[in-house]
Design a protein around this motif. Structure first.
Motif, short mmCIF file in Angstrom:
data_model
loop_
_atom_site.label_atom_id
_atom_site.label_comp_id
_atom_site.label_asym_id
_atom_site.label_seq_id
_atom_site.Cartn_x
_atom_site.Cartn_y
_atom_site.Cartn_z
N THR A 1 0.84 -1.20 0.00
CA THR A 1 0.00 0.00 0.00
C THR A 1 0.88 1.25 0.00
N LEU A 2 2.18 1.05 -0.05
CA LEU A 2 3.16 2.11 -0.26
C LEU A 2 4.18 1.50 -1.21
N SER A 3 4.77 2.31 -2.08
CA SER A 3 5.73 1.73 -3.02
C SER A 3 7.10 2.37 -2.87
N GLY A 4 8.11 1.54 -2.92
CA GLY A 4 9.48 2.06 -2.90
C GLY A 4 10.49 1.12 -2.27
N PHE B 1 6.77 10.20 -0.56
CA PHE B 1 8.07 10.66 -1.05
C PHE B 1 9.21 9.88 -0.38
N TYR B 2 9.16 9.76 0.95
CA TYR B 2 10.25 9.07 1.66
C TYR B 2 10.39 7.63 1.17
N THR B 3 9.25 6.94 1.06
CA THR B 3 9.32 5.55 0.61
C THR B 3 9.73 5.48 -0.86
N GLY B 4 9.23 6.43 -1.66
CA GLY B 4 9.64 6.48 -3.07
C GLY B 4 11.13 6.73 -3.22
N MET B 5 11.67 7.58 -2.34
CA MET B 5 13.12 7.85 -2.41
C MET B 5 13.95 6.63 -2.01
N ASP B 6 13.36 5.74 -1.21
CA ASP B 6 14.06 4.49 -0.92
C ASP B 6 14.37 3.81 -2.26
N CYS B 7 13.38 3.78 -3.14
CA CYS B 7 13.57 3.19 -4.46
C CYS B 7 14.61 3.96 -5.26
N TYR B 8 14.49 5.28 -5.27
CA TYR B 8 15.46 6.10 -6.03
C TYR B 8 16.89 5.82 -5.54
N ILE B 9 17.04 5.74 -4.22
CA ILE B 9 18.38 5.52 -3.65
C ILE B 9 18.86 4.09 -3.97
N HIS B 10 17.94 3.12 -3.97
CA HIS B 10 18.32 1.77 -4.41
C HIS B 10 18.95 1.84 -5.80
N CYS B 11 18.30 2.60 -6.69
CA CYS B 11 18.78 2.68 -8.08
C CYS B 11 20.18 3.29 -8.14
N ILE B 12 20.36 4.42 -7.44
CA ILE B 12 21.66 5.10 -7.50
C ILE B 12 22.74 4.19 -6.88
N GLU B 13 22.44 3.57 -5.76
CA GLU B 13 23.45 2.74 -5.09
C GLU B 13 23.78 1.50 -5.92
N SER B 14 22.77 0.98 -6.59
CA SER B 14 22.99 -0.20 -7.42
C SER B 14 23.77 0.17 -8.68
N LEU B 15 23.34 1.25 -9.34
CA LEU B 15 23.93 1.61 -10.64
C LEU B 15 25.37 2.14 -10.52
N THR B 16 25.72 2.67 -9.35
CA THR B 16 27.09 3.18 -9.20
C THR B 16 27.97 2.18 -8.44
N LEU C 1 15.04 3.82 -12.32
CA LEU C 1 15.51 5.21 -12.19
C LEU C 1 14.68 6.12 -13.11
N ASN C 2 14.48 5.68 -14.35
CA ASN C 2 13.67 6.49 -15.28
C ASN C 2 12.27 6.72 -14.74
N LEU C 3 11.68 5.67 -14.20
CA LEU C 3 10.33 5.79 -13.65
C LEU C 3 10.32 6.78 -12.48
N CYS C 4 11.31 6.69 -11.61
CA CYS C 4 11.39 7.62 -10.47
C CYS C 4 11.51 9.06 -10.96
N GLN C 5 12.32 9.25 -12.00
CA GLN C 5 12.50 10.60 -12.54
C GLN C 5 11.18 11.12 -13.10
N GLU C 6 10.46 10.26 -13.83
CA GLU C 6 9.16 10.68 -14.38
C GLU C 6 8.19 11.03 -13.25
N HIS D 1 1.05 8.29 -12.07
CA HIS D 1 2.21 8.35 -11.16
C HIS D 1 2.22 7.13 -10.24
N ASP D 2 1.04 6.75 -9.74
CA ASP D 2 0.97 5.58 -8.86
C ASP D 2 1.35 4.31 -9.63
#
Ligand SMILES: NC(=O)c1ccc[n+]([C@@H]2O[C@H](COP(=O)([O-])OP(=O)(O)OC[C@H]3O[C@@H](n4cnc5c(N)ncnc54)[C@H](O)[C@@H]3O)[C@@H](O)[C@H]2O)c1
Ligand SMILES: [Fe+2]
Length: 357
Positions: free
Chosen positions: A138-141, A187-202, A218-223, A235-236
């Motif tokens: 019921t929350l995504s990220g 936002f906080y839970t969504g950023m968990d996903c964004y941070i997963h992407c950055i940490e994984s990709l780098t 990452l593209n989806l998070c940016q959109e 967005h959901d």
């Protein structure tokens, strides 16, 4: 070179309204006279979603208090309660954010494994499959819907039960269920996903498998977090798939500095995963220059306040505790900084970092 052989989620359904199929999805999993247990995030108490849960026979809804992130004690108590009341159950269905889903995974495992869940915090310590388990976010990220871990705070550490028995048998990804999440939490839970992407990709563990999922997430998070205009159902839809893909990306790589440092905050101060990651990532320009720049844009665009000075006034011992917890996350550091990470990340540097938060 030995490649990891992953157990993944067995079944998954994605789509708006797919929650309505839950009854038929669960039907073949029911064992005579043993109930399905719905472990539901307490936010949904007296909310319409509860009336849509397909209860049969002795099925039971248990509202999980997720004011604090799941603890081994809480998992043990829930499993003991269910064993006492029913002997065994047909399955555990976790409905909620990462906390409720993790609780469901852990309770499922503890229905069939002896001792305390604290005995299984680590890698591949779980010996028996749990009972059937399904996850409904019921929350995504967080990616908890796809991961092979369930993060628990135990008597001596905050660490997951990582095992091939941990992934869900079924997930139901229905974007309608995340529609009403509060803006900050989303936002906080969504950023968990964004941070997963950055940490994984780098990270140094990256391969094409992780990269393929990580780039898409990452593209989806940016959109989702940078596009102009108001939040819409699209967005959901996208955020839900970002979480899934981000989770798949770290399955074959690892997270990095933000997660290691955030675990220390979580252990000592009880700072929740999503917000803790944001507090740390905000100060990690040195490690993730591009990612942090973009993160700050997302913070501004979504009008979020990232808490500051949360470690001000802590004692030396408290800093040492956080440093111990963070330093213990070896695979994360190795992914972030390479095999010789211990030369790059000293306790002194980590202390400086914690003092900035
Ligand atoms: N297993 C994994 O792979 C994994 C990965 C990352 C994080 N985690 C865990 O996930 C947890 C964090 O999960 P999270 O960020 O999803 O938050 P959460 O599950 O802790 O929930 C945060 C808050 O949001 C509320 N909430 C949930 N759904 C809501 C909705 N639709 N509308 C309004 N409020 C709602 C909850 O009641 C709670 O108050 C932590 O316990 C963390 O350790 C697990
Ligand atoms: Fe995370």
């Amino acid at each position: 070179m030995k490649f990891r052989n992953f157990k993944m989620v067995s079944y998954m359904v994605y789509g708006r309204g797919s929650f309505n199929q839950l009854d038929e999805i669960l039907a073949p999993q029911r064992r005579e006279s043993q109930p399905m247990i719905f472990l539901v995030d307490h936010f949904f108490e007296n909310k319409p979603l509860v009336d849509r849960i397909p209860l049969r026979g002795k099925d039971k809804i248990i509202f999980a208090d997720v004011s604090y992130e799941p603890k081994t004690k809480q998992v043990d108590a829930l499993a003991a309660q269910l064993k006492q009341e029913f002997g065994n159950v047909s399955g555990i269905i976790g409905i909620g954010g990462g906390s409720a889903m993790d609780l469901a995974k852990a309770v499922s495992l503890m229905m069939n494994n002896p001792g305390s869940s604290a005995d299984y915090q680590g890698w591949d310590l779980v010996k028996q499959p749990g009972v059937y388990k399904a996850g409904i976010p019921t929350l995504s990220g967080t990616g908890a819907e796809v991961s092979r871990t369930t993060v628990l705070t135990g008597p001596t550490r905050k660490l997951g039960m990582n095992s091939d028995f941990t992934p869900f048998d079924q997930i139901v990804l229905d974007p309608e269920l995340i529609a009403d999440a509060p803006v900050n939490q989303r936002f906080y839970t969504g950023m968990d996903c964004y941070i997963h992407c950055i940490e994984s990709l780098t990270g140094t563990f990256l391969n094409e498998f992780s990269k393929s999922y990580g780039e898409k997430a990452l593209n989806l998070c940016q959109e989702v977090f940078l596009s102009a205009g108001d939040w819409t159902p699209l967005h959901d839809d996208r955020l839900m798939m970002a979480s899934y893909a981000g989770g798949m990306s770290i399955a074959y790589s690892q997270v990095g500095v933000a997660h290691a440092v955030s675990y220390g905050l979580g252990y000592l101060l009880g700072t929740k995963h999503g917000i803790g990651n944001c507090i740390v990532f905000d100060k990690l320009e040195e490690y993730y220059p591009e990612g942090v720049k973009e993160f700050k844009k997302m913070v501004k665009k979504n009008r979020i306040e990232i808490p500051q000075h949360i470690t001000r006034g802590l004692t030396n011992d408290q800093f040492e505790t956080m440093i111990d917890v963070a330093m213990g996350m070896k695979p994360l550091w190795e992914n972030a900084l390479g095999a010789d990470w211990e030369k790059k990340m000293t306790r002194g540097r980590l202390r400086e970092l914690y003092e900035q938060l």
